[in-house]
Motif scaffolding. Sequence first.
Motif, PDB file in Angstrom:
ATOM      1  N   ASP A  81       0.941  -1.226   0.085  1.00 21.13           N
ATOM      2  CA  ASP A  81      -0.040   0.083  -0.178  1.00 21.13           C
ATOM      3  C   ASP A  81       0.764   1.400   0.003  1.00 21.13           C
ATOM      4  O   ASP A  81       0.628   2.122  -0.773  1.00 21.13           O
ATOM      5  CB  ASP A  81      -0.941   0.005   1.337  1.00 21.13           C
ATOM      6  N   GLU A  82       1.980   1.124   0.888  1.00 18.72           N
ATOM      7  CA  GLU A  82       2.660   2.404   0.980  1.00 18.72           C
ATOM      8  C   GLU A  82       3.520   2.788  -0.294  1.00 18.72           C
ATOM      9  O   GLU A  82       3.955   3.861  -0.583  1.00 18.72           O
ATOM     10  CB  GLU A  82       3.684   2.387   1.971  1.00 18.72           C
ATOM     11  N   GLU A  83       3.628   1.835  -1.074  1.00 17.59           N
ATOM     12  CA  GLU A  83       4.455   2.083  -2.525  1.00 17.59           C
ATOM     13  C   GLU A  83       3.678   2.488  -3.474  1.00 17.59           C
ATOM     14  O   GLU A  83       3.731   2.807  -4.884  1.00 17.59           O
ATOM     15  CB  GLU A  83       5.165   0.699  -3.157  1.00 17.59           C
ATOM     16  N   LEU A  84       1.876   2.557  -3.431  1.00 15.69           N
ATOM     17  CA  LEU A  84       1.196   3.123  -4.353  1.00 15.69           C
ATOM     18  C   LEU A  84       0.958   4.576  -4.003  1.00 15.69           C
ATOM     19  O   LEU A  84      -0.321   5.068  -3.964  1.00 15.69           O
ATOM     20  CB  LEU A  84      -0.080   2.162  -4.010  1.00 15.69           C
ATOM     21  N   ASP A  85       1.883   5.209  -4.296  1.00 15.94           N
ATOM     22  CA  ASP A  85       2.138   6.788  -4.230  1.00 15.94           C
ATOM     23  C   ASP A  85       1.964   7.243  -5.852  1.00 15.94           C
ATOM     24  O   ASP A  85       3.019   6.834  -6.430  1.00 15.94           O
ATOM     25  CB  ASP A  85       3.102   7.044  -3.541  1.00 15.94           C
ATOM     26  N   ILE A  86       1.347   8.261  -6.169  1.00 18.23           N
ATOM     27  CA  ILE A  86       1.437   8.543  -7.511  1.00 18.23           C
ATOM     28  C   ILE A  86       2.536   9.382  -8.163  1.00 18.23           C
ATOM     29  O   ILE A  86       3.274   9.351  -9.041  1.00 18.23           O
ATOM     30  CB  ILE A  86       0.109   9.566  -7.780  1.00 18.23           C
ATOM     31  N   GLU A  87       3.058   9.991  -6.945  1.00 20.85           N
ATOM     32  CA  GLU A  87       4.677  10.615  -7.254  1.00 20.85           C
ATOM     33  C   GLU A  87       5.578   9.632  -7.598  1.00 20.85           C
ATOM     34  O   GLU A  87       6.484   9.771  -8.535  1.00 20.85           O
ATOM     35  CB  GLU A  87       4.996  11.561  -5.956  1.00 20.85           C
ATOM     36  N   VAL A  88       5.552   8.431  -6.938  1.00 12.99           N
ATOM     37  CA  VAL A  88       6.598   7.543  -7.284  1.00 12.99           C
ATOM     38  C   VAL A  88       5.970   6.594  -8.498  1.00 12.99           C
ATOM     39  O   VAL A  88       6.829   6.464  -9.414  1.00 12.99           O
ATOM     40  CB  VAL A  88       6.399   6.382  -6.013  1.00 12.99           C
ATOM     41  N   LEU A  89       4.936   6.345  -8.685  1.00  8.66           N
ATOM     42  CA  LEU A  89       4.430   5.598  -9.940  1.00  8.66           C
ATOM     43  C   LEU A  89       4.209   6.274 -11.077  1.00  8.66           C
ATOM     44  O   LEU A  89       4.283   5.568 -12.208  1.00  8.66           O
ATOM     45  CB  LEU A  89       3.135   4.786  -9.581  1.00  8.66           C
ATOM     46  N   SER A  90       4.330   7.520 -11.056  1.00  9.00           N
ATOM     47  CA  SER A  90       4.374   8.396 -12.307  1.00  9.00           C
ATOM     48  C   SER A  90       5.763   8.497 -12.504  1.00  9.00           C
ATOM     49  O   SER A  90       6.051   9.064 -13.858  1.00  9.00           O
ATOM     50  CB  SER A  90       3.623   9.514 -12.129  1.00  9.00           C
ATOM     51  N   ASP A  91       6.847   8.088 -12.140  1.00  7.27           N
ATOM     52  CA  ASP A  91       8.210   8.206 -12.419  1.00  7.27           C
ATOM     53  C   ASP A  91       8.668   6.819 -12.858  1.00  7.27           C
ATOM     54  O   ASP A  91       8.883   5.937 -11.902  1.00  7.27           O
ATOM     55  CB  ASP A  91       9.097   8.837 -11.198  1.00  7.27           C
ATOM     56  N   LEU A  92       9.056   6.651 -13.880  1.00 10.91           N
ATOM     57  CA  LEU A  92       9.391   5.402 -14.551  1.00 10.91           C
ATOM     58  C   LEU A  92      10.674   4.674 -13.832  1.00 10.91           C
ATOM     59  O   LEU A  92      10.804   3.362 -13.615  1.00 10.91           O
ATOM     60  CB  LEU A  92       9.561   5.012 -15.993  1.00 10.91           C
ATOM     61  N   SER A  93      11.576   5.566 -13.662  1.00 12.33           N
ATOM     62  CA  SER A  93      12.830   5.278 -12.870  1.00 12.33           C
ATOM     63  C   SER A  93      12.851   4.801 -11.574  1.00 12.33           C
ATOM     64  O   SER A  93      13.269   3.704 -10.975  1.00 12.33           O
ATOM     65  CB  SER A  93      14.037   6.211 -13.072  1.00 12.33           C
ATOM     66  N   LYS A  94      11.694   5.435 -10.957  1.00 16.16           N
ATOM     67  CA  LYS A  94      11.443   5.001  -9.461  1.00 16.16           C
ATOM     68  C   LYS A  94      10.791   3.835  -9.320  1.00 16.16           C
ATOM     69  O   LYS A  94      10.913   2.852  -8.581  1.00 16.16           O
ATOM     70  CB  LYS A  94      10.647   5.892  -8.613  1.00 16.16           C
ATOM     71  N   VAL A  95       9.888   3.362 -10.215  1.00 16.42           N
ATOM     72  CA  VAL A  95       8.932   1.951 -10.332  1.00 16.42           C
ATOM     73  C   VAL A  95      10.242   1.114 -10.768  1.00 16.42           C
ATOM     74  O   VAL A  95       9.975  -0.218 -10.168  1.00 16.42           O
ATOM     75  CB  VAL A  95       8.000   2.252 -11.467  1.00 16.42           C
ATOM     76  N   ALA A  96      11.000   1.136 -11.564  1.00 22.15           N
ATOM     77  CA  ALA A  96      12.222   0.466 -12.009  1.00 22.15           C
ATOM     78  C   ALA A  96      12.957  -0.048 -10.607  1.00 22.15           C
ATOM     79  O   ALA A  96      13.309  -1.199 -10.531  1.00 22.15           O
ATOM     80  CB  ALA A  96      13.041   0.885 -13.194  1.00 22.15           C
ATOM     81  N   GLU A  97      13.230   0.871  -9.788  1.00 22.27           N
ATOM     82  CA  GLU A  97      13.974   0.760  -8.752  1.00 22.27           C
ATOM     83  C   GLU A  97      13.066  -0.355  -7.780  1.00 22.27           C
ATOM     84  O   GLU A  97      13.520  -1.375  -7.094  1.00 22.27           O
ATOM     85  CB  GLU A  97      14.236   1.800  -8.020  1.00 22.27           C
ATOM     86  N   ILE A  98      11.636  -0.177  -7.556  1.00 16.94           N
ATOM     87  CA  ILE A  98      10.933  -0.977  -6.750  1.00 16.94           C
ATOM     88  C   ILE A  98      10.852  -2.456  -7.436  1.00 16.94           C
ATOM     89  O   ILE A  98      11.005  -3.499  -6.681  1.00 16.94           O
ATOM     90  CB  ILE A  98       9.582  -0.402  -6.778  1.00 16.94           C
ATOM     91  N   VAL A  99      10.851  -2.592  -9.048  1.00  9.18           N
ATOM     92  CA  VAL A  99      10.731  -3.890  -9.267  1.00  9.18           C
ATOM     93  C   VAL A  99      12.006  -4.653  -9.131  1.00  9.18           C
ATOM     94  O   VAL A  99      12.153  -5.659  -8.747  1.00  9.18           O
ATOM     95  CB  VAL A  99      10.181  -3.625 -10.967  1.00  9.18           C
ATOM     96  N   ILE A 100      13.029  -3.954  -9.391  1.00  8.46           N
ATOM     97  CA  ILE A 100      14.644  -4.578  -9.338  1.00  8.46           C
ATOM     98  C   ILE A 100      14.524  -4.876  -7.793  1.00  8.46           C
ATOM     99  O   ILE A 100      14.949  -6.054  -7.603  1.00  8.46           O
ATOM    100  CB  ILE A 100      15.684  -3.494  -9.475  1.00  8.46           C
ATOM    101  N   ARG A 101      14.137  -4.043  -6.870  1.00  8.24           N
ATOM    102  CA  ARG A 101      14.398  -4.786  -5.376  1.00  8.24           C
ATOM    103  C   ARG A 101      13.347  -5.722  -5.160  1.00  8.24           C
ATOM    104  O   ARG A 101      13.744  -6.893  -4.513  1.00  8.24           O
ATOM    105  CB  ARG A 101      13.911  -3.424  -4.331  1.00  8.24           C
ATOM    106  N   LYS A 102      12.287  -5.813  -5.979  1.00  5.72           N
ATOM    107  CA  LYS A 102      11.335  -7.071  -5.276  1.00  5.72           C
ATOM    108  C   LYS A 102      11.560  -8.091  -6.127  1.00  5.72           C
ATOM    109  O   LYS A 102      11.153  -9.348  -5.770  1.00  5.72           O
ATOM    110  CB  LYS A 102       9.909  -6.663  -5.721  1.00  5.72           C
ATOM    111  N   THR A 103      12.305  -8.004  -7.133  1.00  8.54           N
ATOM    112  CA  THR A 103      12.820  -9.322  -7.982  1.00  8.54           C
ATOM    113  C   THR A 103      14.151  -9.793  -7.702  1.00  8.54           C
ATOM    114  O   THR A 103      14.395 -10.801  -8.506  1.00  8.54           O
ATOM    115  CB  THR A 103      12.487  -9.036  -9.465  1.00  8.54           C
ATOM    116  N   LEU A 104      14.802  -9.218  -6.702  1.00  6.10           N
ATOM    117  CA  LEU A 104      16.139  -9.765  -6.726  1.00  6.10           C
ATOM    118  C   LEU A 104      16.123 -11.040  -6.026  1.00  6.10           C
ATOM    119  O   LEU A 104      15.286 -11.398  -5.357  1.00  6.10           O
ATOM    120  CB  LEU A 104      16.867  -8.918  -5.445  1.00  6.10           C
TER     121      LEU A 104
END
Length: 90
Positions: free
Chosen positions: A67-90
Amino acid sequence: MIHKKGWLRNMEIEKKLIEIVKEILGDLALTEVSVDKNLVDELGMDSKDMLRFILGIEENFNIEFEDEELDIEVLSDLSKVAEIVIRKTL
């Protein structure tokens, strides 16, 4: 060598995220989609598009956003979304 593999993996994730955005926007993606573009301000994604984007990411990468990752400021920035995906798929 590990660093290079990590870099290639990051590029693959960014490329897939861009593909998801292009699939959502379809013909509306008149401008070039890249990781430095803001999905809302520059590409015009609305709340329905963002929901489809989140679901597309979860499906393609087999992850779930907290839930805390579902922030429009983060999700509208592809580089930040990529960081989340990278962290979650390690």
